[in-house]
Design an enzyme around this catalytic site. Structure first.
Site, PDB file in Angstrom:
ATOM      1  N   HIS A 125       0.804  -1.141   0.178  1.00  0.00           N
ATOM      2  CA  HIS A 125      -0.461  -0.285   0.065  1.00  0.00           C
ATOM      3  C   HIS A 125       0.868   1.402   0.199  1.00  0.00           C
ATOM      4  O   HIS A 125       0.060   1.854   0.516  1.00  0.00           O
ATOM      5  CB  HIS A 125      -0.934   0.228   1.323  1.00  0.00           C
ATOM      6  CG  HIS A 125      -1.466  -1.418   1.664  1.00  0.00           C
ATOM      7  ND1 HIS A 125      -2.932  -1.351   0.897  1.00  0.00           N
ATOM      8  CD2 HIS A 125      -1.083  -2.286   1.822  1.00  0.00           C
ATOM      9  CE1 HIS A 125      -3.158  -2.667   1.301  1.00  0.00           C
ATOM     10  NE2 HIS A 125      -2.613  -2.848   1.992  1.00  0.00           N
ATOM     11  N   SER A 140      14.733  21.061 -17.097  1.00  0.00           N
ATOM     12  CA  SER A 140      13.316  21.750 -16.825  1.00  0.00           C
ATOM     13  C   SER A 140      13.872  23.582 -18.236  1.00  0.00           C
ATOM     14  O   SER A 140      15.097  23.873 -17.726  1.00  0.00           O
ATOM     15  CB  SER A 140      12.876  22.796 -15.857  1.00  0.00           C
ATOM     16  OG  SER A 140      12.148  23.771 -15.736  1.00  0.00           O
ATOM     17  N   GLU A 194       9.714   8.510 -17.083  1.00  0.00           N
ATOM     18  CA  GLU A 194       8.362   8.947 -17.434  1.00  0.00           C
ATOM     19  C   GLU A 194       7.956   8.544 -18.500  1.00  0.00           C
ATOM     20  O   GLU A 194       6.801   8.306 -18.608  1.00  0.00           O
ATOM     21  CB  GLU A 194       8.642  10.469 -17.294  1.00  0.00           C
ATOM     22  CG  GLU A 194       8.477  11.152 -15.675  1.00  0.00           C
ATOM     23  CD  GLU A 194       8.531  12.448 -15.861  1.00  0.00           C
ATOM     24  OE1 GLU A 194       7.704  12.775 -15.910  1.00  0.00           O
ATOM     25  OE2 GLU A 194       9.410  13.095 -15.177  1.00  0.00           O
TER      26      GLU A 194
END
Ligand code: ARG
Length: 460
Positions: free
Chosen positions: A156, A277, A290
């Protein structure tokens, strides 16, 4: 009227139809399979007395020329030729004349495309297995370095029990090994020749299907032609195999994304495989994992796409089936680059074992060990032991002490049956090494598992 099938037509096809109907822009990827298929077919036709030796020699020469033209980029792919099969056959006839027109005897584009596409998919099943193994080799290198490095094992996404990082990576090795077996099984199941099925019903010509099957590396000949020309299970299988593999890659990628965050700080991807970025100068983003996660969705799309194309088709070949190729090509190419880049990202990633170990000191990871201690040493039934441990955890929360570091004096207050040796049992490393049941996380067990994968990969 330049179409091969124009005999029964009186008006030329519209340009719009050419654009809509053609697959030549993408099925040209199958040029090698197509030429090899034609060579095998012609060789068989000659042996059966359907072509003369001279005609076969001309066809062979013509096809070799075409192969060179394609590979050197001089072959002219025309949308009006519709697909690669007709483009190549037309060029063959241009090059060698009448013998070229005989090549299609006892064959249809329906069995031809089934041969080409199936052989491409079969080859890709094996190539992906090789790429998977190369990637697993890198995971194995890292796993072997970290069989003693503690990391919180989670359920979890909550701290559960201490494990070691080698064991964690071993879980992925298990997944990828299952993936390999799926690609291998598909290869075996589908290595069956469609050639000789012709349009749908077989052919009246005296063909030798065993011979062409053997020449093309198939294990056997398909049983029922009607099924064979419309069967795309092999394509669905590779899409499913890739989807499942990508799902595993995506799960690992998700963990790498989390581990790269400041909150975790368990790994740092190398500069070579990270991005910046455009606005925030401090950022180092895990674009690689990703994208791997994102591309997984795209591969699932191809699987669902082809399942949907196939679901309503009456027997046998229908043009809908032409929609089988782009999704498969895309999924295969996605799988290939994904395996390559994941391998490099893992190879160059910095594993911050110290942070992994520090994270284990939060969340009472050794709580199960206290319960196990109470069962084993104090003869307390597990359910009661569970309750007593819960109280110890509550005490730890109150005092802000992790159970693995709790002093004996506090534990004694909770239950007097607890003895001083308990503190050893609550140590995190002790906890990890205590789980030595087969397949467990104990370092010695992890090493056995990794040795198993080493042998498996070496034997491959
Ligand atoms: N381009 C077609 C495909 O990829 C080849 C088979 C065409 N057969 C036909 N009967 N129109 O499916």
């Amino acid at each position: 009227m330049d179409k091969m099938w124009s005999g029964r037509f009186s008006v030329s096809a519209s340009n719009l139809l050419d654009q809509f109907n053609a697959s030549i822009m993408y099925d040209r990827k199958l040029y090698k399979e197509d030429i090899e298929g034609s060579l095998a077919h012609a060789t068989m036709l000659e042996k059966q007395g359907i072509l003369t030796a001279e005609e076969l020699a001309q066809i062979e020469r013509g096809l070799q020329t075409i192969l060179k033209e394609i590979e050197s980029g001089t072959f002219e792919w025309k949308i009006s030729d519709e697909d690669l099969h007709m483009g190549i056959e037309k060029r063959l006839t241009e090059l060698i004349g009448d013998a070229g027109k005989k090549l299609h005897t006892a064959r249809s584009r329906n069995d031809q495309v089934a041969v080409d596409f199936r052989r491409y998919v079969l080859r890709k099943n094996l190539e992906i297995v090789d790429a998977l193994k190369a990637m697993m080799d890198e995971i194995l290198v890292v796993a072997k370095q970290h069989t003693e490095t503690l990391i919180p094992g989670m359920t979890h996404l909550q701290h559960a029990q201490p494990i070691n990082f080698g064991f964690h990576l071993g879980a992925y090795l298990s997944m990828f090994q299952r993936d390999i077996t799926r690609f291998e099984d598909s290869y075996k199941r589908n290595n069956i020749s469609p050639l000789g099925c012709a349009a749908l019903a077989g052919t009246p010509h005296d063909v030798d299907r065993d011979m062409t099957a053997k020449l093309l590396g198939f294990d056997s000949v398909s049983i029922n032609c009607l099924d064979t020309v419309s069967d795309r299970d092999f394509a669905l299988e590779i899409l499913f195999n890739i989807s499942t593999m990508m799902m595993h890659i995506s799960r690992l990628s998700e963990e790498i994304v989390m581990w790269s965050s400041y909150e975790f700080g368990f790994v740092e991807l190398s500069d070579e495989y990270s991005t910046g970025s455009s606005i925030m100068p401090q950022k180092k983003n895990p674009d690689v994992p990703e994208l791997l996660r994102g591309k997984t969705g795209r591969v699932y799309g191809s699987l669902m796409g082809l399942l949907t194309v196939m679901k309503g088709l009456p027997l046998a070949y229908n043009k809908d089936t032409q929609e089988d190729k782009e999704g498969v090509f895309d999924a295969v190419e996605t799988a290939e680059i994904s395996l390559k880049i994941l391998k490099e990202a893992i190879k160059t990633m910095d594993v911050k074992g110290h942070n992994m170990e520090s994270a284990c000191a939060i969340g009472h990871l050794s709580a199960t060990d206290l319960a196990d201690y109470l069962v084993e040493k104090c003869d307390i039934p597990f359910r009661e032991a569970h309750f007593i441990t819960g109280r110890a955890v509550a005490k730890g929360e109150e005092l802000n002490i992790d159970l693995s570091k709790m002093e004996f004096k506090y534990l004694k207050e909770i239950d007097e049956r607890i003895k001083e040796d308990v503190t050893e049992f609550l140590g995190l490393r002790h906890s990890m090494n205590a789980r030595r049941s087969e397949g467990g996380t104990a370092s010695e067990r992890t090493k056995e598992q990794l040795a198993y994968f080493t042998t498996y990969l070496q034997g491959k």
